[in-house]
Design an enzyme around this catalytic site. Sequence first.
Site: not given
Ligand code: G6P
Length: 610
Positions: A2, A27, A74, A100-101, A483, A487, A490, A506, A605
């Site tokens: 959060c 967040r 969250w 948060n936690g 990646e 992307k 997401e 395969h 994030k």
């Molecule tokens: C979350 C984000 C990703 C990110 C991952 C790792 O899942 O949505 O975009 O790559 O965390 O985050 P970090 O801050 O450890 O690179």
Amino acid sequence: MCGIVGYVGPREVVPLLIDGLRRLEYRGYDSAGVAVVADGRLDTRRAEGKLDRLVERLREQPLSGSYGVAHTRWATHGKPTERNAHPVVDSKDRIAIIHNGIIENFLAIKRRLLGEGWTFSTDTDTEVIANLVSSYYTGDLAAAVKRAVGELEGMYACALIGTGSTVGDGEEIVAVRQGTPLVLGLGQGESFLASDPAALIAHTRDVIFLDNGDIARLTRSQIEIWDRSGAAVKRPVTRLNWDPQQVEKGGYKHFMLKEIFEQPEAARDTFGGRVDFETGTVGFDALELAPDYVRSLSRIQLLACGTSWHAALIGKFLIEELARIPVEVDYASEYRYRDPIADASVLVAGISQSGETIDTVWAMEAAKERGARLIALSNVPGSQATRISSGTLYTHAGPEIGVASTKAFTTQLVAFYLLALYLRQQLGREVEPELLAPLAHLPQAISEALALEPEIEKLSRRYHTATDFLFLGRGIQYPVALEGALKLKEISYIHAEGYPAGEMKHGPIALIDEHLPVVAIATGKRVFEKVKSNLQEVKARDGKVIVVTDRDPAELDGVADHVLRVPALPEALSPIVSVIPLQLLAYQIGVRRGADVDQPRNLAKSVTVE
Ligand code: G6P
């Protein structure tokens, strides 16, 4: 997960807190709330859904005060409803808390408090802290928090305000940190707190990162801190040189697009000042690995999650190629739950943009317990990963707000390239000018790749209705394919898979028909012809082929339906430009499908819970 923010000072608190929450919405964003104390009364407003709902609520029922706390949530414990939104107030209506936690032993404490007559009106673990603190509160909030946290197990960053304080002028916020991020901001006659410096830098650049176990009292004129044992401590003040403009959208429609376009500069900032092109040397300010130590290494382990894990796969390629040290890459969330082999001969690097991803931090700690030396590769000074490490290689991407990582990824690739060259140098091998010179052209090469945007926008019109995508790459471009797929998933919610091009036969080849767009990265010399023949197999089955290449498009005649040409760079740097069209493709398709690209559903994030 959060976002939390707090303020005490002469300004009107509510607009300031809402502004802070806006910068933290990434967040978590399933509900939000604010609490203030005014004229000795505690008052809260909370709303389910995004922050705008809270703003609406505040318009209908305004709040005013000069100190308060606010939260964007969250959900972990309890559904994302208004009832479970923070701030949570104790059953005597004296204390409001944002958290948060996760409190792991909340049920045991709740049972005890229920027995003592405390009541609960939410499903949150947070309410347990509110009532527990209230049960010890006799006018000194920090003292009550100190007693309460001794009983809590789990991870938390909390901020509390209360009525009836008998300390000083009574205007205070008390904060506590255990495991999850919390940063304090120092102003002139005002103090701030937040879960992320991004919420503070519009107001102050002087920040204090709390240590685990720290409790802080914030008033207008000062910040006092006590450690776990209750002793008063001083924590260092860090000066953040992030530009407040960087956290605004700067004229772009979305943070994600802005951050994609910031990549030339972010890359330059990441290698700038670390490479001496004349003498052929590489060095870092916050990381030093002595030659003897590097020679003693049996291997390097890279631990990461999400996009950072993809960067680590490329990091392995670079370090093995340029320094010839064996590298293993692990998902941090897997590493901790086996019995990994690590000892003093192993250098472990945690790769984390935020430096706060709990899986990564914990995996790093597991390696440290086994005797490995830790370093971090992170974008956030003072973050947890950097604090448990013996040194940090910082990426200088500036704050990344879009949930889907873009500039953090490419700066991680730049940092890995520098690290590989540095290890090579420490091993006594020459860092030849041809290894360094291309860095100087990198920002320009990224800009050229960004110029593909209009072409990619056209492609998005054609392909945004697809239900599945396949991304193929080989060698150093295989993680780029992963990646690209991540992307797209997401941002657009389209199912996408990244695969090594040579493995396609395969399995995934069974999926190919005229409805399946296949995006391939075919660059350089080493595997170009190989990828091309893999694509011929796709074409033979009527798949639609989009190729990102640095070669002459004519070489792909008859194989590709669309060619996106990026500038040619040496192989080791080529992923930094080949990923750009994939970021733009995901962005454009996401926008076209009406998705919330900056805050995709269900994602956060920075994942600070397990
Ligand atoms: C979350 C984000 C990703 C990110 C991952 C790792 O899942 O949505 O975009 O790559 O965390 O985050 P970090 O801050 O450890 O690179």
